[in-house]
Design an enzyme around this catalytic site. Sequence first.
Site, short mmCIF file in Angstrom:
data_model
loop_
_atom_site.label_atom_id
_atom_site.label_comp_id
_atom_site.label_asym_id
_atom_site.label_seq_id
_atom_site.Cartn_x
_atom_site.Cartn_y
_atom_site.Cartn_z
N GLY A 3 8.46 -11.34 17.89
CA GLY A 3 9.14 -11.56 16.42
C GLY A 3 9.61 -10.08 15.97
O GLY A 3 9.97 -9.31 16.87
N ASP B 126 9.53 1.75 11.38
CA ASP B 126 8.52 0.99 12.12
C ASP B 126 8.38 1.64 13.74
O ASP B 126 7.13 1.79 13.97
CB ASP B 126 8.63 -0.51 12.06
N ASN C 100 5.17 -14.49 25.20
CA ASN C 100 5.15 -15.16 24.00
C ASN C 100 4.75 -16.64 24.10
O ASN C 100 5.06 -17.22 25.41
CB ASN C 100 6.74 -14.97 23.33
N ARG C 101 4.07 -17.07 23.09
CA ARG C 101 3.90 -18.53 23.08
C ARG C 101 5.12 -19.37 23.61
O ARG C 101 5.39 -20.26 24.33
CB ARG C 101 3.50 -18.83 21.74
N THR C 102 6.24 -19.07 22.86
CA THR C 102 7.69 -19.57 23.07
C THR C 102 8.37 -18.73 24.15
O THR C 102 8.96 -17.87 23.48
CB THR C 102 8.15 -19.93 21.67
N LYS D 247 14.27 -7.31 3.77
CA LYS D 247 14.40 -6.29 4.91
C LYS D 247 15.69 -7.01 5.99
O LYS D 247 16.27 -5.86 6.52
CB LYS D 247 13.25 -6.37 6.21
N ARG E 291 0.77 -1.18 0.07
CA ARG E 291 -0.01 -0.19 0.12
C ARG E 291 0.90 1.35 -0.12
O ARG E 291 0.54 2.31 -0.10
CB ARG E 291 -0.92 -0.02 1.15
P1 NAP Z 1 7.20 -12.90 13.38
O1 NAP Z 1 8.62 -12.13 13.28
O2 NAP Z 1 6.92 -14.33 12.40
O3 NAP Z 1 6.84 -13.17 14.73
C1 NAP Z 1 5.54 -13.78 14.70
C2 NAP Z 1 5.32 -13.93 16.45
O4 NAP Z 1 3.78 -14.30 16.28
C3 NAP Z 1 5.95 -14.45 17.34
O5 NAP Z 1 6.12 -14.13 18.34
C4 NAP Z 1 5.03 -15.85 17.21
O6 NAP Z 1 5.37 -16.77 18.60
C5 NAP Z 1 3.76 -15.32 17.39
N1 NAP Z 1 2.56 -16.16 17.13
C6 NAP Z 1 2.44 -16.68 15.81
N2 NAP Z 1 1.33 -17.28 15.56
C7 NAP Z 1 0.73 -17.58 16.90
C8 NAP Z 1 -0.10 -18.38 17.46
N3 NAP Z 1 -0.86 -19.20 16.75
N4 NAP Z 1 -0.21 -18.25 18.85
C9 NAP Z 1 0.51 -17.55 19.56
N5 NAP Z 1 1.60 -16.66 18.92
C10 NAP Z 1 1.73 -16.92 17.68
O7 NAP Z 1 6.31 -11.65 12.82
P2 NAP Z 1 6.24 -10.01 12.50
O8 NAP Z 1 7.25 -9.83 11.66
O9 NAP Z 1 6.68 -9.89 14.09
O10 NAP Z 1 4.91 -9.67 12.30
C11 NAP Z 1 3.79 -9.96 12.96
C12 NAP Z 1 2.52 -9.19 12.42
O11 NAP Z 1 3.02 -7.77 12.70
C13 NAP Z 1 2.17 -9.42 10.98
O12 NAP Z 1 0.78 -9.80 11.11
C14 NAP Z 1 2.79 -8.16 10.61
O13 NAP Z 1 2.07 -7.92 9.13
C15 NAP Z 1 2.09 -7.06 11.39
N6 NAP Z 1 3.09 -5.67 11.23
C16 NAP Z 1 2.29 -4.56 11.18
C17 NAP Z 1 3.15 -3.33 10.92
C18 NAP Z 1 1.98 -2.22 10.66
O14 NAP Z 1 2.60 -1.13 10.29
N7 NAP Z 1 0.95 -2.05 11.37
C19 NAP Z 1 4.47 -3.31 11.00
C20 NAP Z 1 5.31 -4.57 10.92
C21 NAP Z 1 4.45 -5.72 11.18
P3 NAP Z 1 6.42 -17.86 18.57
O15 NAP Z 1 7.79 -17.24 18.75
O16 NAP Z 1 6.06 -18.55 19.89
O17 NAP Z 1 6.36 -18.55 17.27
#
Ligand code: NAP
Length: 276
Positions: free
Chosen positions: A130, A102, A152-154, A66, A16
């Site tokens: 994450g 961010d 966190n879950r983990t 990134k 976007r």
């Molecule tokens: P990431 O590095 O893959 O981290 C994912 C996190 O979510 C980990 O802590 C993981 O836990 C947890 N998780 C995933 N599935 C889960 C479940 N079923 N139950 C519990 N915990 C779960 O992802 P990321 O880069 O941080 O991004 C996360 C989200 O933020 C995405 O949806 C992204 O689009 C959004 N985001 C938004 C913006 C914005 O501008 N608004 C900016 C950046 C990112 P574990 O460690 O236990 O696997």
Amino acid sequence: MTSKAFVIGHPIAHSRSPLIHGQWLKEHAIDGSYEAIDVAPADLPAFFERLRRGEFAGGNVTIPHKEAVFALCDSVDPLATTIGAVNTLVVRDGKVHGTNTDYLGFLGNLDANAPGWSDGPNDALIIGAGGAARAVLVALRRRDGGKVHVLNRTLEKAQALVDEIDGPFEAHGFDAFPALARHIGLVVNTTSIGMHGSRFDWLDLGLLAETTLVTDIVYTPLVTPLLADAEAHGLKTVDGLGMLLHQAVPGFEAWFGTRPSVTPALRALVQATLEP
Ligand code: NAP
């Protein structure tokens, strides 16, 4: 000379950013362009050569580049290094500088939509450990609040994160929530839970103080189940779309020399592209 900027990713059609920057270019009647460019990982070094030749003023970087761009930048902002991701490039005198906006997007969103949110002495609670959690942790470190609890879950991943980033941070599993809830002023979801109707079954929002602010960085849907539940409990909420809009401000200013505003019209334009 026309200033040109871009967002690179692979794939890139979903971004976007062209909508946001295109709107600002129009609004400020700037002779410039912002285009989405699909760059495959193997083509990244060649794209950086184009940057060094001065074809662009800079641009945004999204998935999957990134982390890979660290090795290609001539310099990287220390905060981007702490966050572990570069999302913005600025080209000056044939050199490419990488940064991460961010954390500024997170702060800008809350400052605009919940003024005074960081004034109190309360603790904050981040769900997730994450990449997005790292940016939020860096953001909260820049405000003198209370402790930040990372749930966190983990548990090991939360522990590794708080060990790595210096600050009054503590790592927990989800089971710590009831004992912490009463002292929490801010809850931030940084996981992808909230997309496709998912919610945390362990998160009893009734345990939070009634002044707690709840924010989600997921913005598809705009009102996630977490935000809907928080509103039903009478808690203040801020959605994640503002983070996306505010993170774009510093890049636009660096490339085009004008600081743009996040207006209701811009928000409506981007919101119209989201699922309800
Ligand atoms: P990431 O590095 O893959 O981290 C994912 C996190 O979510 C980990 O802590 C993981 O836990 C947890 N998780 C995933 N599935 C889960 C479940 N079923 N139950 C519990 N915990 C779960 O992802 P990321 O880069 O941080 O991004 C996360 C989200 O933020 C995405 O949806 C992204 O689009 C959004 N985001 C938004 C913006 C914005 O501008 N608004 C900016 C950046 C990112 P574990 O460690 O236990 O696997």
